[in-house]
Design a protein around this motif. Structure first.
Motif, PDB file in Angstrom:
ATOM      1  N   LEU A 298       1.160  -1.271   0.046  1.00 25.98           N
ATOM      2  CA  LEU A 298       0.014  -0.138   0.109  1.00 25.98           C
ATOM      3  C   LEU A 298       1.005   0.977   0.156  1.00 25.98           C
ATOM      4  N   VAL A 299       0.389   2.014  -0.293  1.00 24.02           N
ATOM      5  CA  VAL A 299       1.359   3.324  -0.378  1.00 24.02           C
ATOM      6  C   VAL A 299       1.280   3.768   0.989  1.00 24.02           C
ATOM      7  N   LYS A 300       2.314   4.500   0.571  1.00 22.09           N
ATOM      8  CA  LYS A 300       2.940   4.886   2.194  1.00 22.09           C
ATOM      9  C   LYS A 300       1.731   6.033   3.020  1.00 22.09           C
ATOM     10  N   ALA A 301       1.169   6.656   2.113  1.00 15.54           N
ATOM     11  CA  ALA A 301       0.531   8.502   2.687  1.00 15.54           C
ATOM     12  C   ALA A 301      -0.914   7.606   2.902  1.00 15.54           C
ATOM     13  N   CYS A 302      -1.426   5.991   2.536  1.00 19.46           N
ATOM     14  CA  CYS A 302      -3.098   6.635   2.365  1.00 19.46           C
ATOM     15  C   CYS A 302      -2.733   5.036   3.439  1.00 19.46           C
TER      16      CYS A 302
ATOM     17  N   ASN B 254     -10.830   7.040  -9.649  1.00 19.09           N
ATOM     18  CA  ASN B 254     -11.304   6.798 -10.251  1.00 19.09           C
ATOM     19  C   ASN B 254     -11.458   5.466 -10.416  1.00 19.09           C
ATOM     20  N   LYS B 255     -12.053   4.154 -10.864  1.00 13.71           N
ATOM     21  CA  LYS B 255     -12.421   2.444 -11.165  1.00 13.71           C
ATOM     22  C   LYS B 255     -11.103   2.368 -10.577  1.00 13.71           C
ATOM     23  N   ASP B 256     -11.628   0.930  -9.461  1.00 13.42           N
ATOM     24  CA  ASP B 256     -10.223   0.185  -9.295  1.00 13.42           C
ATOM     25  C   ASP B 256      -9.116   0.539  -8.159  1.00 13.42           C
ATOM     26  N   SER B 257     -10.024   2.161  -7.857  1.00 17.34           N
ATOM     27  CA  SER B 257      -8.702   2.627  -7.277  1.00 17.34           C
ATOM     28  C   SER B 257      -8.719   2.475  -5.519  1.00 17.34           C
ATOM     29  N   VAL B 258      -7.969   2.288  -4.928  1.00 23.06           N
ATOM     30  CA  VAL B 258      -7.969   2.022  -3.452  1.00 23.06           C
ATOM     31  C   VAL B 258      -8.446   3.963  -3.022  1.00 23.06           C
ATOM     32  N   ILE B 259      -9.449   2.836  -1.951  1.00 28.21           N
ATOM     33  CA  ILE B 259     -10.031   4.528  -0.939  1.00 28.21           C
ATOM     34  C   ILE B 259      -9.635   4.737  -0.133  1.00 28.21           C
ATOM     35  N   CYS B 260      -8.700   5.923   0.313  1.00 26.52           N
ATOM     36  CA  CYS B 260      -7.903   5.897   1.738  1.00 26.52           C
ATOM     37  C   CYS B 260      -9.027   7.010   2.399  1.00 26.52           C
ATOM     38  N   LEU B 261      -8.703   7.817   3.853  1.00 29.44           N
ATOM     39  CA  LEU B 261      -9.084   8.304   4.475  1.00 29.44           C
ATOM     40  C   LEU B 261      -9.026   9.658   4.043  1.00 29.44           C
TER      41      LEU B 261
END
Length: 99
Positions: A47-51, A71-78
């Motif tokens: 996972l991306v460090k900032a997410c 975008n479609k198929d993107s990880v949803i972060c806070l």
């Protein structure tokens, strides 16, 4: 035999270290309410460090609105969502009300 066993152990251990995150099923517009039907749960290796990923428990406990286009198929972060607050002003002119 040893090679097969080590390959089998490696495959099982990859799934053990996976992270469960919410991913958008389709593109989500700016300031659109996020629903559980808009997301799916998948396992990812890194996972991306900032997410900080949004969890399904958080999504079911609160109503969230997106802060930008997702975008479609993107990880949803806070950082991609904020808690929904209904903000409206009512003007009353006798029998006529305008919200």
């Amino acid at each position: 035999m040893i090679l097969r066993l080590s390959l089998l152990i490696t495959l099982f251990s990859l799934n053990a270290f996976a992270l469960k995150v919410l991913v958008s099923k389709e593109s989500i517009n700016y300031e659109e309410k996020l629903k559980t039907s808009d997301v799916k749960m998948i396992n990812i290796q890194s996972l991306v460090k900032a997410c900080n990923p949004l969890t399904l428990k958080q999504l079911s406990n609160n109503e969230y609105v997106t802060t930008h286009y997702i975008n479609k198929d993107s990880v949803i972060c806070l950082k991609d969502v904020k808690i929904y607050k209904k903000e409206s002003v009512i003007f009353r002119f006798g029998l006529l009300e305008i919200e």
